[in-house]
Write an enzyme that holds these catalytic residues in place. Structure first.
Site, PDB file in Angstrom:
ATOM      1  N   GLY A  11       0.830  -1.194   0.000  1.00 34.12           N
ATOM      2  CA  GLY A  11       0.000   0.000   0.000  1.00 34.12           C
ATOM      3  C   GLY A  11       0.861   1.240   0.000  1.00 34.12           C
ATOM      4  N   GLY A  13      -0.166   5.256   0.435  1.00 34.34           N
ATOM      5  CA  GLY A  13      -1.209   6.271   0.494  1.00 34.34           C
ATOM      6  C   GLY A  13      -0.698   7.614   0.967  1.00 34.34           C
ATOM      7  N   LYS A  17       3.605   4.434   3.606  1.00 32.83           N
ATOM      8  CA  LYS A  17       3.607   3.163   2.894  1.00 32.83           C
ATOM      9  C   LYS A  17       3.276   2.013   3.842  1.00 32.83           C
ATOM     10  CE  LYS A  17       6.918   4.416  -0.730  1.00 32.83           C
ATOM     11  NZ  LYS A  17       8.178   4.045  -1.409  1.00 32.83           N
ATOM     12  N   VAL A  18       2.732   0.931   3.260  1.00 32.14           N
ATOM     13  CA  VAL A  18       2.429  -0.275   4.027  1.00 32.14           C
ATOM     14  C   VAL A  18       3.180  -1.440   3.395  1.00 32.14           C
ATOM     15  CG1 VAL A  18       0.629  -1.796   4.916  1.00 32.14           C
ATOM     16  CG2 VAL A  18       0.139   0.633   4.579  1.00 32.14           C
ATOM     17  N   LYS A  33       2.978  -0.325   8.676  1.00 31.86           N
ATOM     18  CA  LYS A  33       2.597   0.969   8.107  1.00 31.86           C
ATOM     19  C   LYS A  33       3.630   2.002   8.553  1.00 31.86           C
ATOM     20  CE  LYS A  33      -1.351   4.144   7.829  1.00 31.86           C
ATOM     21  NZ  LYS A  33      -2.761   4.345   8.247  1.00 31.86           N
ATOM     22  N   ASP A 139     -14.122   7.314   7.688  1.00 30.27           N
ATOM     23  CA  ASP A 139     -13.546   7.003   6.371  1.00 30.27           C
ATOM     24  C   ASP A 139     -13.853   5.557   5.988  1.00 30.27           C
ATOM     25  OD1 ASP A 139     -12.241   7.570   4.012  1.00 30.27           O
ATOM     26  OD2 ASP A 139     -10.247   7.135   4.786  1.00 30.27           O
TER      27      ASP A 139
END
Length: 306
Positions: A11, A13, A17-18, A33, A139
């Site tokens: 990921g 975002g 980062k993940v 994360k 969210d």
């Protein structure tokens, strides 16, 4: 971070980062994360602090992703990072829906496996737990819901925009929620909003899981409102007292409500009824997560497994 072996980036975002990784001495697979701190004086970002504090309180629940550890790191070049170590879950609901839609699996077969009922019940269970502990997620969207396919479990994730509503805070920001899942009161600039915004988002997700495509697909805030109004009718003072006094209220076209059953044709009547209660314009009339778990839609679901 010498304790971990990094496999891959899973990921990338706004907030960092993940990575997929393995704990070297136990073999446990985890998700890391990493949130970068731009300058020392900035400290840890509010979204990261908020996520850590909320997950410390919430992540013992089975339907909320578990926070295992927090690391504060300084690299050789002086850059600072905070790493959140999570349990690893291999799929999110966005990917799950996409893959399911490509199989063209008949809706009756989905019903046999109780996918829709099971997933929605678990989402309500997780959200009810958050709300019961004074937390609005703010969210909720398929990308922030993880799917443990082996055990059939759903887990809420990414609490960076979460807020405690027990704390004395002023007006909340309106730059929350991905546009397609954003509640109308947020779009209209209502000064104060609360947990019903999460229920609206769940309603959009419920419809999306049934029809395999998002329900309201606006390309701007005004476009999103118009998508909602075309389907549910332009809200009036009778439908939603005080709506015309909202900050972003204008003179909108006067659309009549359309039948929800037409946009979710494969959903049974009790499901459509639940959906309509989730997508009520008036936040005060919107069904709560706790109430939704008792809705007749779930009468034939074996709740003991949860």
């Amino acid at each position: 971070m010498d304790d971990y072996e990094i496999f891959d980036t899973i990921g990338n975002g706004t907030y960092g980062k993940v990575y997929k990784a393995k704990v070297k001495n136990t073999g446990q697979i985890v998700a890391i994360k990493k949130a970068k701190l731009e300058r020392d004086e900035d400290g840890i970002a509010a979204t990261t602090l908020r996520e850590i504090s909320l997950l410390r309180m919430l992540s013992q629940n089975l339907n909320i992703v578990r926070l295992l550890d927090v690391k504060h790191l300084k690299c050789n070049d002086g850059r600072l990072f905070v790493c959140l170590i999570f349990e690893y879950v291999d799929c999110d609901l966005r990917d799950y829906i996409d893959k399911l839609s490509k199989t063209k699996m008949p809706q009756m077969l989905i019903k046999v496996f109780i996918v829709l009922q099971s997933f929605m019940y678990q989402l309500f269970k997780g959200v009810s737990y958050c709300h019961g502990h004074g937390v609005i997620h703010r969210d909720l969207k398929p990308q922030n819901i993880l799917v443990d396919k082996t055990r059939g479990l759903l887990k809420l994730a990414d609490f960076g925009l979460g807020r405690s509503f027990f704390l004395p805070v002023g007006a909340l920001t309106h730059n929350v929620m991905t546009l397609w899942y954003r509640a109308p009161e947020v779009l209209l600039g209502v000064v104060q909003y609360s947990i019903p915004v999460d229920i609206w988002s769940l309603g959009c997700i419920f419809a999306e899981m049934s029809r395999m495509t998002p329900l309201f697909r606006g390309d701007s805030e005004i476009g999103q409102l118009l998508c909602i109004f075309r389907q549910l009718g332009t809200p009036t003072e009778d439908m939603w007292p005080g709506v015309s006094k909202s900050r972003n209220w204008h003179s909108y076209p006067e659309w009549k409500p359309q039948k929800l059953s037409l946009v979710v044709p494969d959903m049974e009547p009790s499901g459509v009824d639940l959906l309509s209660n989730m997508l009520d314009y008036d936040p005060a009339k919107r069904i709560s997560a706790k109430e939704a778990m008792q809705h007749p839609y779930f009468d034939d679901l074996d709740k003991s497994q949860y």
